[in-house]
Scaffold this active site. Structure first.
Site, PDB file in Angstrom:
ATOM      1  N   ASN A  97       0.856  -1.182   0.000  1.00 37.10           N
ATOM      2  CA  ASN A  97       0.000   0.000   0.000  1.00 37.10           C
ATOM      3  C   ASN A  97       0.901   1.244   0.000  1.00 37.10           C
ATOM      4  OD1 ASN A  97      -1.402   2.309   1.098  1.00 37.10           O
ATOM      5  ND2 ASN A  97      -3.086   0.935   1.558  1.00 37.10           N
TER       6      ASN A  97
ATOM      7  N   HIS B 203       1.016   6.208   1.826  1.00 39.33           N
ATOM      8  CA  HIS B 203       1.735   7.155   2.686  1.00 39.33           C
ATOM      9  C   HIS B 203       2.945   7.803   2.012  1.00 39.33           C
ATOM     10  CE1 HIS B 203      -1.208   6.634   5.605  1.00 39.33           C
ATOM     11  NE2 HIS B 203      -0.978   5.354   5.783  1.00 39.33           N
TER      12      HIS B 203
ATOM     13  N   HIS C  15      -5.540   3.697  -1.799  1.00 35.40           N
ATOM     14  CA  HIS C  15      -6.890   4.040  -1.331  1.00 35.40           C
ATOM     15  C   HIS C  15      -7.220   5.437  -1.834  1.00 35.40           C
ATOM     16  CE1 HIS C  15      -9.739   4.282   2.444  1.00 35.40           C
ATOM     17  NE2 HIS C  15     -10.353   4.622   1.328  1.00 35.40           N
TER      18      HIS C  15
ATOM     19  N   ARG D 216      -9.408   8.191  -1.414  1.00 37.21           N
ATOM     20  CA  ARG D 216     -10.397   8.643  -0.436  1.00 37.21           C
ATOM     21  C   ARG D 216     -11.238   9.773  -1.004  1.00 37.21           C
ATOM     22  NH1 ARG D 216     -10.363   7.856   5.050  1.00 37.21           N
ATOM     23  NH2 ARG D 216      -8.980   6.207   5.747  1.00 37.21           N
TER      24      ARG D 216
ATOM     25  N   ARG E 228      -6.968  12.828   0.471  1.00 38.55           N
ATOM     26  CA  ARG E 228      -5.933  13.321   1.406  1.00 38.55           C
ATOM     27  C   ARG E 228      -4.554  12.791   1.064  1.00 38.55           C
ATOM     28  NH1 ARG E 228      -7.347  10.000   6.869  1.00 38.55           N
ATOM     29  NH2 ARG E 228      -9.370  10.941   6.542  1.00 38.55           N
TER      30      ARG E 228
ATOM     31  N   GLU F 135      -8.479   0.416  -3.178  1.00 39.72           N
ATOM     32  CA  GLU F 135      -9.337   0.476  -1.984  1.00 39.72           C
ATOM     33  C   GLU F 135     -10.240   1.674  -2.139  1.00 39.72           C
ATOM     34  OE1 GLU F 135      -7.488   0.823   1.819  1.00 39.72           O
ATOM     35  OE2 GLU F 135      -6.178  -0.862   1.410  1.00 39.72           O
TER      36      GLU F 135
ATOM     37  N   THR G 230      -8.362   3.559   8.169  1.00 37.57           N
ATOM     38  CA  THR G 230      -9.578   2.749   8.201  1.00 37.57           C
ATOM     39  C   THR G 230      -9.683   2.083   9.571  1.00 37.57           C
ATOM     40  OG1 THR G 230      -9.080   2.298   5.894  1.00 37.57           O
ATOM     41  CG2 THR G 230     -10.865   1.034   6.871  1.00 37.57           C
TER      42      THR G 230
ATOM     43  N   GLU H 269     -11.035  -9.442   2.641  1.00 36.87           N
ATOM     44  CA  GLU H 269      -9.770  -9.075   3.276  1.00 36.87           C
ATOM     45  C   GLU H 269     -10.050  -9.003   4.771  1.00 36.87           C
ATOM     46  OE1 GLU H 269      -7.463  -5.698   1.835  1.00 36.87           O
ATOM     47  OE2 GLU H 269      -6.590  -5.456   3.837  1.00 36.87           O
TER      48      GLU H 269
ATOM     49  N   HIS I 118      -3.802  -4.634   7.590  1.00 39.77           N
ATOM     50  CA  HIS I 118      -3.957  -3.495   8.490  1.00 39.77           C
ATOM     51  C   HIS I 118      -3.085  -3.672   9.728  1.00 39.77           C
ATOM     52  CE1 HIS I 118      -5.459   0.192  10.144  1.00 39.77           C
ATOM     53  NE2 HIS I 118      -5.988   0.420   8.968  1.00 39.77           N
TER      54      HIS I 118
HETATM   55  N1  PXP Z   1      -5.953  -3.046   4.095  1.00 43.36           N
HETATM   56  C1  PXP Z   1      -6.867  -2.053   4.178  1.00 43.36           C
HETATM   57  C2  PXP Z   1      -8.259  -2.361   3.777  1.00 43.36           C
HETATM   58  C3  PXP Z   1      -6.501  -0.767   4.585  1.00 43.36           C
HETATM   59  O1  PXP Z   1      -7.430   0.204   4.655  1.00 43.36           O
HETATM   60  C4  PXP Z   1      -5.148  -0.511   4.896  1.00 43.36           C
HETATM   61  C5  PXP Z   1      -4.737   0.876   5.296  1.00 43.36           C
HETATM   62  O2  PXP Z   1      -4.918   1.753   4.248  1.00 43.36           O
HETATM   63  C6  PXP Z   1      -4.228  -1.567   4.797  1.00 43.36           C
HETATM   64  C7  PXP Z   1      -4.652  -2.824   4.415  1.00 43.36           C
HETATM   65  C8  PXP Z   1      -2.780  -1.369   5.092  1.00 43.36           C
HETATM   66  O3  PXP Z   1      -2.629  -1.061   6.439  1.00 43.36           O
HETATM   67  P1  PXP Z   1      -1.204  -0.570   6.957  1.00 43.36           P
HETATM   68  O4  PXP Z   1      -0.900   0.728   6.290  1.00 43.36           O
HETATM   69  O5  PXP Z   1      -1.417  -0.434   8.431  1.00 43.36           O
HETATM   70  O6  PXP Z   1      -0.219  -1.643   6.591  1.00 43.36           O
END
Ligand code: PXP
Length: 241
Positions: A7, A10, A43, A45, A49, A70, A101, A151, A191
């Protein structure tokens, strides 16, 4: 072996902190894929953001593994997904004020909406994953809705401070993964997974893919900082001759 999908939200968070043009999440794709990632997750949003529409368009062009988009199950996002055509859409709950999330979808509440939403993506050959807590009832509803994947939300496990709580949450994840796989659902998880807590989750063979973002992007800052300082020092030295 379990597949790792990265992901990259960030990277865009850092860019948006300055409203600048770098770091560009698009530049991370080749690095992640060359290092072994099986997919790229972002993601989009409602408030844009971090990842924005321009990122998503270019990401679609450059990703050669798999794009997992996402998004919240809104009309706007449906239109975007049907145009961009990611390989996978992961539907997540979204609140404007949240930092990340906060939990899985409650399918008992969103069931009527999703019963037409999911097929409208699948008819475009987009697979659909539902981000849910490790709960039997939610898994049954995901199956009933015709989702391709679930998921499993691993946040409760990742956030557990006491060992007993972590063990209990891990067992919930394991039970849910086995149950979902028996029902014919493909199983992802994610997550809060990091370099210290991912190992036991990797032992759950039913989990095919993990989506990991924050911990990998965080580590990248420190594994790359030494070189970044050296690169700037090299410019200083060259200019002081
Ligand atoms: N899966 C989903 C559905 C999420 O919303 C996120 C965070 O955006 C992640 C996985 C990844 O989480 P993390 O950034 O904590 O690894």
């Amino acid at each position: 072996m379990t597949k790792l999908c990265i992901n990259i939200d960030h990277i865009a968070t850092l860019r948006e902190a300055r409203a600048a043009t770098e770091p560009d999440p698009v530049h991370s794709v080749l690095i992640c894929e060359t290092a072994g990632a099986s997919g790229i997750v972002c993601h989009l949003r409602e408030d844009r953001r971090h990842i924005n529409d321009r990122d998503l368009r270019i990401l679609r062009e450059v990703i050669s593994t798999k794009l997992d988009l996402e998004m919240a199950a809104t009309e706007e996002m449906r239109g975007i997904a049907r145009e961009i055509l990611p390989e996978l859409v992961t539907l997540v709950p979204e609140k404007r004020q949240e930092l990340t999330t906060e939990g899985g979808l409650d399918l008992t509440r969103v069931h009527p909406l999703l019963s037409s939403y999911i097929p409208s993506l699948q008819e475009k050959e987009i697979e659909v994953s539902l981000f849910i807590d490790p709960d039997k009832n939610q898994i049954e509803l995901a199956k009933e809705l015709g989702a391709d994947f679930i998921e499993i939300h691993t946040g409760e496990y990742a956030n557990a401070i006491r060992e007993a709580d972590a063990i209990r949450e891990l067992e919930r994840i394991r039970t849910a993964a086995v149950y979902a796989a028996e029902m014919g659902l493909k199983v992802n998880a994610g997550h809060g997974l990091n370099y210290h807590n991912v190992q036991p989750v990797l032992q759950i063979r039913e989990i095919g893919e993990m989506s990991i973002g924050h911990s990998i992007i965080s580590r990248a800052i420190f594994s790359g900082l030494d070189q970044a300082v050296r690169d700037m020092m090299a410019i200083f030295r060259a200019e002081s001759r």
